[in-house]
Design an enzyme around this catalytic site. Structure first.
Site, PDB file in Angstrom:
ATOM      1  N   GLU A 167      23.957 -52.975   7.389  1.00 28.46           N
ATOM      2  CA  GLU A 167      23.546 -52.105   6.292  1.00 28.46           C
ATOM      3  C   GLU A 167      24.187 -50.729   6.430  1.00 28.46           C
ATOM      4  O   GLU A 167      24.761 -50.389   7.456  1.00 28.46           O
ATOM      5  CB  GLU A 167      22.023 -52.000   6.249  1.00 28.46           C
ATOM      6  CG  GLU A 167      21.354 -53.266   5.771  1.00 28.46           C
ATOM      7  CD  GLU A 167      21.718 -53.624   4.339  1.00 28.46           C
ATOM      8  OE1 GLU A 167      21.105 -53.102   3.402  1.00 28.46           O
ATOM      9  OE2 GLU A 167      22.650 -54.446   4.145  1.00 28.46           O
ATOM     10  N   ARG A 168      24.046 -49.912   5.397  1.00 29.64           N
ATOM     11  CA  ARG A 168      24.633 -48.572   5.408  1.00 29.64           C
ATOM     12  C   ARG A 168      23.968 -47.711   6.477  1.00 29.64           C
ATOM     13  O   ARG A 168      22.760 -47.796   6.690  1.00 29.64           O
ATOM     14  CB  ARG A 168      24.464 -47.910   4.045  1.00 29.64           C
ATOM     15  CG  ARG A 168      25.103 -48.678   2.911  1.00 29.64           C
ATOM     16  CD  ARG A 168      24.667 -48.119   1.557  1.00 29.64           C
ATOM     17  NE  ARG A 168      25.149 -48.956   0.456  1.00 29.64           N
ATOM     18  CZ  ARG A 168      24.509 -50.037   0.001  1.00 29.64           C
ATOM     19  NH1 ARG A 168      23.370 -50.411   0.560  1.00 29.64           N
ATOM     20  NH2 ARG A 168      25.008 -50.731  -0.999  1.00 29.64           N
ATOM     21  N   LYS A 208      15.542 -54.361  -2.405  1.00 31.44           N
ATOM     22  CA  LYS A 208      15.218 -55.160  -1.222  1.00 31.44           C
ATOM     23  C   LYS A 208      14.775 -54.268  -0.053  1.00 31.44           C
ATOM     24  O   LYS A 208      13.759 -54.519   0.584  1.00 31.44           O
ATOM     25  CB  LYS A 208      16.424 -55.997  -0.777  1.00 31.44           C
ATOM     26  CG  LYS A 208      16.879 -57.036  -1.767  1.00 31.44           C
ATOM     27  CD  LYS A 208      18.007 -57.895  -1.215  1.00 31.44           C
ATOM     28  CE  LYS A 208      19.240 -57.108  -0.852  1.00 31.44           C
ATOM     29  NZ  LYS A 208      19.873 -56.425  -2.005  1.00 31.44           N
TER      30      LYS A 208
END
Length: 473
Positions: A189-190, A163
């Site tokens: 997100e990371r 993604k």
């Protein structure tokens, strides 16, 4: 009664949820900001969530609350959180409160600010700038799930199916093709992914036309819950005040709902289906309804959506998909087989796949391609047990063409050049249609399947086939 400058004190802290008492009874409005000053750190920003009684409000912290004590003074601003917008934030990385986080120079003192809570544009004005195809240069997307200018598209997929890579490629393609503004919202997100995206944008030169707004995985739920609103506010400024087209990218919208679920639990609400917050549908609607074209400018939204445990019936996934014009479904099976982008053409769809929009030729080709791929999928178990020799002549031909079509729809990306060693390819919709038509008509029946894998146009595949034949000779 509400008033700017009213002061109160903290009476309870439960993670990101804080209760504040105002002895005067001058309660700040819901969604307005509260500030807790700190001597040796940045001020802590809270957002009023509800009024508990005539003297107490419940607020959500947008930053970490470690070390916060009872009886700490709190000041009401009387207005929602306001973030910087305009030319000054282009090329910058902001957090949920609009503070600069890229270690660059501070923003100008006179920078324009805008509240993060705004109503969606009136129905009579919304959508006026939409319409028209939004070519991405990615074959499988432009063919099976075309995007619209001023529309909303979502990419659904589990963990590790590509993604974020697809989002990064879309940013690269859009900034090159369309002279508009890009606003990227990194939601939950990371931190590594956020750093990689910033580095990649600097390397490719697209950062000066982009605004990055991050509320990462290591931040409190309040930050992850409100960061889409900050990004939307920046996009709305360029749409309403500058009348510029905006590409709004969100990675990952599921994390927005996950943060909302965490906040809901801290607020003491009873969970709803699968443990989600009871306000799931209204939270999705409040976000998606603000993504609209107006004032003669289009906001085109492309959103990555994590699918928990690859369960596409998850309430969060179904709630988001109901608001989309185009849905791009990423398949773990295709990713495991090495087909990138791993888009499932049979599960992906778009409201633009209509002869009146894409044209009769494109629509007819999609129908033919889906029939061939669907028949191939039906026959896969038989092929695995008995081989293609046991199929009838018509099915053998369908399988031969479907396999070649599947490989033709793979494509090398610019953002993965460093890892794959293959130069990225952008393919026009006309070249994609010509390639699909030729494959379905049998032009590549005698070609090796590898010749069609990870190429751009069919001409590129033809050259690859010719080289392979020369080597074999």
């Amino acid at each position: 009664m509400s008033d700017e400058g009213a002061t109160g004190t903290v009476i309870a802290v439960r993670g990101a949820v804080i209760d504040v008492r105002f002895p005067s009874g001058r309660l700040p409005p819901v969604d307005s900001a509260l500030v807790i000053e700190a001597e040796d750190a940045e001020p802590l920003i809270l957002e009023v969530h509800s009024h508990l009684d005539t003297h107490t409000v419940r607020a959500i912290a947008l930053q970490a609350t470690g070390g916060l004590r009872r009886n700490t003074p709190v000041t009401a601003t009387g207005a929602p959180v306001a973030v910087p917008v305009g030319e000054a934030v282009l090329g910058r990385l902001l957090d949920v409160t609009g503070a600069v986080r890229d270690r660059g120079p501070a923003l100008p003192q006179d920078v324009q600010r805008r509240a993060i809570h705004n109503p969606p544009p009136p129905l009579m004005e919304a959508g006026a700038a939409g319409g028209g195809l939004f070519e991405t240069g990615i074959k499988v997307v432009d063919f099976f799930a075309p995007l619209s200018q001023g529309g909303k598209a979502a990419m659904f997929g589990g963990a590790g199916v590509g993604k974020t890579v697809l989002v990064m490629e879309l940013i690269h393609a859009m900034v090159e093709k369309y002279q508009g503004i890009s606003v990227f919202a990194g939601i939950g997100e990371r931190s590594r992914e956020g750093h990689e995206l910033l580095t990649e944008m600097r390397r490719t030169g697209v950062l000066p036309r982009t605004v990055l707004v991050y509320g990462q995985m290591n931040e409190p739920p309040g930050a992850r819950w409100r960061v889409p609103m900050t990004a939307l506010t920046v996009a709305e400024h360029f749409r309403d005040d500058k009348h510029q087209n905006v590409l709004l990218l969100m990675d990952n919208v599921f994390r927005f709902l996950q943060a909302g679920s965490e906040v809901s639990g801290l607020l003491g609400r009873l969970p709803s289906r699968v443990g989600y917050q009871p306000t799931l549908a209204s939270e999705v609607a409040a976000l998606q309804e603000r993504i609209a074209s107006a004032s003669g400018a289009a906001v085109t939204a492309i959103q990555a959506v994590y699918v928990p445990a690859d369960d596409f019936t998850d309430p969060a996934v179904t709630a988001i998909s109901s608001h989309m014009d185009s849905t791009i479904v990423l398949s773990r099976q295709l990713a495991a087989e090495g087909f990138y982008p791993a888009v499932d053409p049979l599960a992906s769809s778009s409201v633009l796949l209509d002869p009146g929009v894409v044209g009769d030729e494109h629509y007819a080709l999609v129908e033919r391609a889906r029939q061939a791929l669907a028949r191939f999928k039906e026959l896969q178990d038989i092929i695995a047990l008995l081989g293609t020799e046991e199929l009838g002549p018509d099915d053998r031909l369908t399988v031969r063409r479907a396999r070649r079509l599947q490989r033709f729809l793979s494509q090398p990306f610019t953002v993965t050049e460093a890892f794959t060693g293959m130069a990225g390819q952008s393919v026009s919709r006309a070249d994609t249609l010509a390639g699909v038509r030729a494959i379905l008509d049998g032009a590549a029946d005698e070609w090796a399947e590898d010749s069609l894998y990870m190429v751009g146009t069919l001409d590129d595949a033809g050259r690859k086939e010719a080289v392979a034949k020369e080597r074999a000779a």
